[in-house]
Design a protein around this motif. Structure first.
Motif, PDB file in Angstrom:
ATOM      1  N   GLN A 164     101.996  99.648  55.226  1.00  0.00           N
ATOM      2  CA  GLN A 164     102.662  98.596  54.458  1.00  0.00           C
ATOM      3  C   GLN A 164     102.734  98.969  52.979  1.00  0.00           C
ATOM      4  OE1 GLN A 164     104.238  95.915  55.774  1.00  0.00           O
ATOM      5  NE2 GLN A 164     104.999  95.650  53.684  1.00  0.00           N
ATOM      6  N   VAL A 165     101.681  99.625  52.494  1.00  0.00           N
ATOM      7  CA  VAL A 165     101.694 100.098  51.105  1.00  0.00           C
ATOM      8  C   VAL A 165     102.832 101.091  50.898  1.00  0.00           C
ATOM      9  CG1 VAL A 165     100.427 101.462  49.397  1.00  0.00           C
ATOM     10  CG2 VAL A 165      99.256  99.664  50.671  1.00  0.00           C
ATOM     11  N   LEU A 166     103.022 101.989  51.879  1.00  0.00           N
ATOM     12  CA  LEU A 166     104.110 102.963  51.778  1.00  0.00           C
ATOM     13  C   LEU A 166     105.477 102.268  51.766  1.00  0.00           C
ATOM     14  CD1 LEU A 166     102.851 105.742  54.230  1.00  0.00           C
ATOM     15  CD2 LEU A 166     103.009 105.896  51.747  1.00  0.00           C
ATOM     16  N   VAL A 167     105.622 101.221  52.573  1.00  0.00           N
ATOM     17  CA  VAL A 167     106.882 100.477  52.603  1.00  0.00           C
ATOM     18  C   VAL A 167     107.148  99.816  51.255  1.00  0.00           C
ATOM     19  CG1 VAL A 167     108.090  98.538  53.665  1.00  0.00           C
ATOM     20  CG2 VAL A 167     106.789 100.118  55.094  1.00  0.00           C
ATOM     21  N   ASN A 168     106.110  99.162  50.698  1.00  0.00           N
ATOM     22  CA  ASN A 168     106.273  98.489  49.401  1.00  0.00           C
ATOM     23  C   ASN A 168     106.570  99.491  48.300  1.00  0.00           C
ATOM     24  OD1 ASN A 168     105.728  96.078  50.689  1.00  0.00           O
ATOM     25  ND2 ASN A 168     103.536  96.130  50.222  1.00  0.00           N
ATOM     26  N   LEU A 169     105.843 100.622  48.331  1.00  0.00           N
ATOM     27  CA  LEU A 169     106.054 101.648  47.302  1.00  0.00           C
ATOM     28  C   LEU A 169     107.476 102.208  47.393  1.00  0.00           C
ATOM     29  CD1 LEU A 169     104.950 103.527  45.095  1.00  0.00           C
ATOM     30  CD2 LEU A 169     104.242 105.081  46.930  1.00  0.00           C
TER      31      LEU A 169
ATOM     32  N   SER B 246     101.868  99.524  37.464  1.00  0.00           N
ATOM     33  CA  SER B 246     101.739  98.127  37.024  1.00  0.00           C
ATOM     34  C   SER B 246     101.877  97.133  38.170  1.00  0.00           C
ATOM     35  CB  SER B 246     102.790  97.825  35.952  1.00  0.00           C
ATOM     36  OG  SER B 246     104.098  97.928  36.494  1.00  0.00           O
ATOM     37  N   GLN B 247     102.270  97.635  39.340  1.00  0.00           N
ATOM     38  CA  GLN B 247     102.443  96.747  40.485  1.00  0.00           C
ATOM     39  C   GLN B 247     101.162  96.716  41.328  1.00  0.00           C
ATOM     40  OE1 GLN B 247     105.218  94.938  40.929  1.00  0.00           O
ATOM     41  NE2 GLN B 247     106.145  95.868  39.104  1.00  0.00           N
ATOM     42  N   HIS B 248     100.900  95.571  41.945  1.00  0.00           N
ATOM     43  CA  HIS B 248      99.762  95.457  42.851  1.00  0.00           C
ATOM     44  C   HIS B 248     100.278  95.676  44.266  1.00  0.00           C
ATOM     45  CE1 HIS B 248      97.233  94.077  39.595  1.00  0.00           C
ATOM     46  NE2 HIS B 248      98.118  93.110  39.298  1.00  0.00           N
ATOM     47  N   LEU B 249     100.214  96.921  44.698  1.00  0.00           N
ATOM     48  CA  LEU B 249     100.796  97.291  45.990  1.00  0.00           C
ATOM     49  C   LEU B 249      99.785  97.325  47.120  1.00  0.00           C
ATOM     50  CD1 LEU B 249     103.122 100.187  44.768  1.00  0.00           C
ATOM     51  CD2 LEU B 249     103.706  97.789  45.151  1.00  0.00           C
ATOM     52  N   THR B 250      98.494  97.205  46.804  1.00  0.00           N
ATOM     53  CA  THR B 250      97.452  97.234  47.831  1.00  0.00           C
ATOM     54  C   THR B 250      96.984  95.819  48.129  1.00  0.00           C
ATOM     55  OG1 THR B 250      95.709  97.493  46.187  1.00  0.00           O
ATOM     56  CG2 THR B 250      96.723  99.508  47.033  1.00  0.00           C
ATOM     57  N   PRO B 251      96.318  95.596  49.255  1.00  0.00           N
ATOM     58  CA  PRO B 251      95.798  94.262  49.570  1.00  0.00           C
ATOM     59  C   PRO B 251      94.808  93.758  48.523  1.00  0.00           C
ATOM     60  CG  PRO B 251      95.811  95.644  51.527  1.00  0.00           C
ATOM     61  CD  PRO B 251      96.133  96.538  50.379  1.00  0.00           C
ATOM     62  N   ASP B 252      94.108  94.653  47.917  1.00  0.00           N
ATOM     63  CA  ASP B 252      93.136  94.284  46.881  1.00  0.00           C
ATOM     64  C   ASP B 252      93.845  94.330  45.525  1.00  0.00           C
ATOM     65  OD1 ASP B 252      91.071  93.852  45.186  1.00  0.00           O
ATOM     66  OD2 ASP B 252      89.835  95.538  45.883  1.00  0.00           O
ATOM     67  N   THR B 253      94.024  93.190  44.899  1.00  0.00           N
ATOM     68  CA  THR B 253      94.746  93.131  43.620  1.00  0.00           C
ATOM     69  C   THR B 253      94.010  93.843  42.502  1.00  0.00           C
ATOM     70  OG1 THR B 253      93.697  90.996  43.123  1.00  0.00           O
ATOM     71  CG2 THR B 253      95.836  90.965  44.248  1.00  0.00           C
ATOM     72  N   HIS B 254      92.736  94.158  42.703  1.00  0.00           N
ATOM     73  CA  HIS B 254      91.970  94.866  41.671  1.00  0.00           C
ATOM     74  C   HIS B 254      92.133  96.379  41.767  1.00  0.00           C
ATOM     75  CE1 HIS B 254      90.062  91.110  40.480  1.00  0.00           C
ATOM     76  NE2 HIS B 254      89.760  90.878  41.771  1.00  0.00           N
TER      77      HIS B 254
ATOM     78  N   ILE C 212     101.226 110.093  46.125  1.00  0.00           N
ATOM     79  CA  ILE C 212     100.363 108.949  45.785  1.00  0.00           C
ATOM     80  C   ILE C 212      98.949 109.457  45.546  1.00  0.00           C
ATOM     81  CG2 ILE C 212      99.497 106.727  46.584  1.00  0.00           C
ATOM     82  CD1 ILE C 212     101.942 106.523  48.372  1.00  0.00           C
ATOM     83  N   ASP C 213      98.351 109.039  44.460  1.00  0.00           N
ATOM     84  CA  ASP C 213      96.991 109.479  44.121  1.00  0.00           C
ATOM     85  C   ASP C 213      95.979 108.748  45.000  1.00  0.00           C
ATOM     86  OD1 ASP C 213      98.016 111.096  42.098  1.00  0.00           O
ATOM     87  OD2 ASP C 213      98.006 109.434  40.646  1.00  0.00           O
ATOM     88  N   HIS C 214      95.081 109.533  45.586  1.00  0.00           N
ATOM     89  CA  HIS C 214      93.956 108.998  46.386  1.00  0.00           C
ATOM     90  C   HIS C 214      94.438 108.064  47.497  1.00  0.00           C
ATOM     91  CE1 HIS C 214      91.306 110.763  43.421  1.00  0.00           C
ATOM     92  NE2 HIS C 214      91.858 110.020  42.444  1.00  0.00           N
TER      93      HIS C 214
END
Length: 458
Positions: free
Chosen positions: A334-339, A386-394, A317-319
């Motif tokens: 949670q990001v790792l789980v979603n990814l 293309s997916q919003h996997l972080t809490p911040d959709t931006h 994962i980048d950065h």
């Protein structure tokens, strides 16, 4: 709580039967005791006085038989040292013979025979003293023919006296043996009579014991064996335990059934725990993906099939550190789980996906060309971005991949584990180097290893 029916339990029944058998045995024992006391007195007499007399006479025979050889040793002595040793042994043996003879004399047994033995011993003592003096004179240097003849004559005389003493002791021993044999015959007749009486009592006790044993076989043993078979069966059916009745076996069956129920419950819990531990041994606890151990095992199986080439990829994962620093480790997990979920959905069932640790993932693609593998990873990379996997959709999440091709067309199906491990490690190193290249080129891209990893080169 265990409820018992009114009545006698096994303890009371066992005690009653045991007391009956004991009373029968005690009665028979008292009846026979007087007869056995008489036999004991006879046996005591035979075992003490008669046997003691016989043993004394046997030892006397043994000691007497050795006097001849000791006298010959004294007569043939060529040094004073040898003479003194022979004299000491001979004197000691004569003292033993004298003491044993005196013990027999104290018992007032065959006085005439004992007097003959004492006379022979006195003659032996006199001859030994004279023989010792002559041998000493001969050792000091006297070599006259008369002296040698005297020594030889005394030696032969001593041997004859020792033989006579041995014969007298043997005759005394034979007399004692005959007396013991006569007493033994009388004792054997008394014993045979008592044996017949005892046999009748034993038959009576045996019959009563067999009846008691039959009762316990039907009422105790068979019920216990039935309980044992139930417990020993591979699958214990607690419904078959017979807890009817008011005795201790019924209570035992009820207790065992309760224990078996608890054991079965614990076994089910342990089986579930074992399955969970087995799963965790080969899977990542956070994402549920395969771990490095499972990944390497799957890679070994695919390489052993020897059917087609494989692509091995490593993704990172980048950065991702910025995600943890910005949102915290809980959100990072949670990001790792979603990814992981999106990675699994973007791959085929034949592909193997594993988490190597942190934000690094490894993939095995059963694809024979590097270009096809890159196409699969490019599609997967675009889906992730293309997916919003972080809490911040931006904030978009991207991944970089390094991929290497394994050409195992030259590998034999009986290759050793070490060869396969070496081949897999070489492919992982090549994919890892390609990943670093992707990171240097700006991330969010797939970079293929410059060279194919050939099995024949390993």
């Amino acid at each position: 709580m265990i409820h018992r029916k009114r009545g006698f339990g096994l303890t009371a029944k066992t005690l009653g039967i045991t007391l009956m058998i004991l009373a029968l045995i005690i009665g028979a024992t008292l009846t026979m005791s007087r007869s056995f006391e008489q036999l004991q007195d006879q046996t005591q007499t035979l075992a003490t006085s008669e046997m003691e007399n016989l043993m004394i006479s046997v030892r006397l025979v043994q000691q007497s038989e050795s006097l001849g050889s000791l006298g010959a040793r004294l007569a043939s002595a060529d040094t004073h040292s040898v003479r003194r040793r022979a004299l000491i042994e001979l004197t000691d043996r004569l003292n033993w013979v004298s003491r044993l003879t005196q013990q027999l004399a104290n018992l007032s047994l065959n006085t005439e025979l004992i007097n003959q033995m004492k006379t022979t011993q006195d003659h032996l003592n006199s001859n030994i003293d004279e023989l010792n003096a002559l041998v000493s004179e001969h050792i000091d240097g006297s070599t006259t023919v008369g002296l040698l003849r005297q020594i030889s004559a005394l030696s032969h005389n001593n041997q004859e006296l020792a033989g006579q003493l041995s014969i007298l002791a043997g005759y005394f021993s034979a007399t004692m043996r005959q007396q013991i044999a006569n007493q033994s015959e009388r004792l054997a007749g008394d014993i045979q009579s008592q044996q017949q009486n005892l046999l009748a009592v034993c038959v009576l006790v045996l019959i009563f014991t067999l009846l008691a044993g039959l009762y316990f076989e039907l009422r105790v043993v068979r019920r216990i064996l039935s309980l044992q078979r139930l417990v020993s069966s591979p699958v214990v059916n607690v419904d078959k335990f017979d807890a009817r009745g008011g005795d201790e076996i019924a209570s035992l069956a009820s207790t065992v059934r309760s224990y078996v129920q608890r054991i079965q419950s614990h076994e089910a819990q342990m089986q579930q725990a074992h399955q969970e531990m087995t799963y965790l041994a080969e899977h990542d606890a956070l994402t549920g993906l395969a771990n490095r151990r499972h990944f390497q095992a799957a890679a070994r199986r695919l390489l052993r099939q020897c059917t087609q080439s494989l692509c091995v990829a490593i993704g990172d994962i980048d950065h991702f550190k910025q995600v943890n620093d910005r949102y915290g480790h809980a959100e990072g997990d949670q990001v790792l789980v979603n990814l992981s979920k999106h990675l699994s959905e973007g791959l085929r069932e034949s592909d193997v996906l594993a988490r190597f640790g942190g934000e690094e993932f490894a993939i095995i693609l059963p694809i024979s060309s590097l270009e096809d593998g890159q196409a699969v990873l490019d599609k997967l990379r675009l889906q992730i971005s293309s997916q919003h996997l972080t809490p911040d959709t931006h904030t978009d999440l991207t991944m970089s991949f390094g991929i290497a091709l394994i050409d195992n067309s030259q590998m034999t199906c009986d290759a050793s584990d070490q060869q396969i491990e070496t081949l897999l490690d070489a492919a992982l190193v090549a994919a890892d180097q390609a990943l670093y290249t992707a990171k240097r080129k700006g991330r969010n891209q797939v970079v293929a290893a410059a060279e194919t990893v050939y099995a024949k080169a390993i």
